[in-house]
Design a protein around this motif. Structure first.
Motif, short mmCIF file in Angstrom:
data_model
loop_
_atom_site.label_atom_id
_atom_site.label_comp_id
_atom_site.label_asym_id
_atom_site.label_seq_id
_atom_site.Cartn_x
_atom_site.Cartn_y
_atom_site.Cartn_z
N ASP A 35 14.20 -57.07 -60.02
CA ASP A 35 13.89 -56.92 -61.44
C ASP A 35 14.68 -57.92 -62.28
O ASP A 35 14.15 -58.52 -63.23
N ALA A 36 15.95 -58.11 -61.94
CA ALA A 36 16.80 -59.03 -62.70
C ALA A 36 16.33 -60.47 -62.55
O ALA A 36 16.44 -61.27 -63.48
N ALA A 37 15.81 -60.81 -61.36
CA ALA A 37 15.38 -62.18 -61.09
C ALA A 37 13.92 -62.42 -61.47
O ALA A 37 13.49 -63.57 -61.59
N GLY A 38 13.15 -61.33 -61.63
CA GLY A 38 11.73 -61.48 -61.90
C GLY A 38 10.95 -61.99 -60.71
O GLY A 38 9.93 -62.66 -60.86
N ILE A 39 11.44 -61.68 -59.49
CA ILE A 39 10.81 -62.16 -58.25
C ILE A 39 10.77 -60.98 -57.26
O ILE A 39 11.72 -60.19 -57.20
N ASP A 40 9.69 -60.89 -56.49
CA ASP A 40 9.59 -59.84 -55.48
C ASP A 40 10.39 -60.25 -54.24
O ASP A 40 9.85 -60.82 -53.29
N GLY A 67 23.27 -61.75 -50.32
CA GLY A 67 24.72 -61.70 -50.37
C GLY A 67 25.23 -60.52 -51.16
O GLY A 67 26.22 -59.86 -50.77
N LEU A 68 24.57 -60.22 -52.27
CA LEU A 68 25.01 -59.09 -53.09
C LEU A 68 24.81 -57.77 -52.38
O LEU A 68 25.62 -56.84 -52.52
N ALA A 95 29.49 -65.79 -55.03
CA ALA A 95 30.94 -65.66 -55.08
C ALA A 95 31.41 -65.29 -56.48
O ALA A 95 32.36 -64.51 -56.64
N ALA A 96 30.76 -65.83 -57.50
CA ALA A 96 31.13 -65.51 -58.88
C ALA A 96 30.94 -64.02 -59.15
O ALA A 96 31.76 -63.39 -59.83
N ALA A 97 29.86 -63.44 -58.61
CA ALA A 97 29.65 -62.01 -58.76
C ALA A 97 30.67 -61.22 -57.95
O ALA A 97 31.21 -60.20 -58.41
N GLU A 104 26.11 -58.65 -61.63
CA GLU A 104 25.00 -58.92 -60.72
C GLU A 104 23.75 -59.35 -61.48
O GLU A 104 23.05 -60.28 -61.07
N THR A 105 23.49 -58.71 -62.60
CA THR A 105 22.30 -59.05 -63.38
C THR A 105 22.37 -60.49 -63.88
O THR A 105 21.39 -61.24 -63.78
N ASP A 106 23.53 -60.89 -64.39
CA ASP A 106 23.67 -62.27 -64.88
C ASP A 106 23.66 -63.27 -63.73
O ASP A 106 23.15 -64.39 -63.87
N ALA A 107 24.21 -62.88 -62.58
CA ALA A 107 24.17 -63.77 -61.42
C ALA A 107 22.72 -64.04 -61.00
O ALA A 107 22.35 -65.18 -60.69
N MET A 108 21.90 -63.00 -61.00
CA MET A 108 20.49 -63.17 -60.63
C MET A 108 19.74 -63.98 -61.68
O MET A 108 18.88 -64.81 -61.34
#
Length: 305
Positions: A35-40, A67-68, A95-97, A104-108
């Motif tokens: 959902d955060a990335a907008g990709i299935d 990774g998450l 790694a930043a996450a 996680e949402t911002d990383a995605m």
């Protein structure tokens, strides 16, 4: 000191998320990341074919999401036992996450834009990448300069990935440096070179809008292998690294200097453990490819192996 490392593009394989999605906790987590990335990401990690997941715009969010998933299980109750974290190329977003710099949402969101921007930059001119194994570094760099190519990844252990125009890469393969092998890579463009400059400009704008926090655990940068204490500075380097070489050799040197006693590579694992076996000889490693590998990682963290 246990170091957790996050792999980069090329580590994904068709169907690699099947074992993870067999467990509801991972399936639910991946839904939120999708959902955060907008990709299935569930479809891409299970049923999509190799060509589909080779697409940079798909591969990068898929790798970070995997990774998450791993980190959520690996660090649960053990975060204080981890000495540091680092990522290779797009693995720096993971790694930043892991270090708490990004949510996680911002990383995605960032990796979605990174993959899209790099795809766009790669489409401007036909370029590619090749791995060069066994070349003397000075000789190779001289050859690259003559051909108009650039070093993209200094991976350590005698491996340097180079990038640039396709005809120049073909010339390098035809006449490699003494004792070297040149292996063309199945990628869309010359990542980590000047060809990615348009992507950097876009990502700088995207990154400026993200909330950033200083890392809660030691994190090393691909820029030069140093530990970075400012979250904002790490993200600046992560963005700039899209058009500059990945110095994984220096990152491994930093692990050694810090006294690494074990290295864990999160999913989709394998490549960085392989580099560590050459660059960090004697250091125990675990590649977490499926949930079944978590027990070995826990044992390494807990000092049981």
């Amino acid at each position: 000191m246990i170091v957790v490392v996050c792999p980069g593009q090329g580590s994904q394989t068709p169907g690699f998320l099947f074992p993870w999605l067999a467990e509801p906790r991972f399936a639910d987590h991946l839904t939120a990341l999708s959902d955060a990335a907008g990709i299935d990401l569930a479809a891409h990690g299970t049923t999509s074919d190799a060509d589909t997941i080779r697409d940079t715009a798909v591969a990068q969010p898929l790798i970070v999401a995997a990774g998450l998933l791993t980190l959520a299980a690996l660090l649960d109750g053990r975060r204080d036992k981890i000495g540091g974290v680092a990522g290779h190329s797009v693995g720096e977003v993971t790694a930043a996450a892991a270090a708490g710099i990004l949510s996680e949402t911002d990383a995605m969101a960032l990796v979605r834009e990174r993959g899209s921007a790099m795809t766009g930059a790669a489409a401007l001119e036909p370029t590619g990448m090749s791995a060069v194994i066994g070349a003397a570094e000075d000789e190779l760099l001289g050859t690259l300069a003559e051909l108009g190519l650039e070093p993209a990844n200094f991976n350590g252990g005698g491996q340097i990935v180079v990038a640039g125009a396709l005809d120049a890469l073909a010339a390098l393969k035809e006449a490699p440096p003494a004792g070297a092998r040149v292996i063309p890579l199945q990628v869309a463009g010359a990542f980590h070179t000047r060809y990615m400059s348009p992507a950097v400009a876009h990502l700088s704008t995207v990154a400026a809008a993200l909330a950033k926090h200083d890392p809660s655990v030691t994190i090393w940068t691909n820029h030069d292998g140093t530990a970075i204490t400012s979250g904002a500075s790490f993200i600046d380097l992560l963005v700039g690294q899209v058009s500059s070489p990945v110095r994984w050799d220096k990152t491994m040197d930093a692990f050694a200097a810090a006294g690494v006693t074990g290295l864990i590579e999160i999913a989709p694992a394998g490549a960085l453990v392989g580099l560590a076996k050459r660059g960090l000889k004697g250091v125990p490693t675990v590649a977490v490819k499926t949930p079944d590998d978590l027990s070995a990682a826990f044992d390494l963290i807990d000092g049981k192996s």
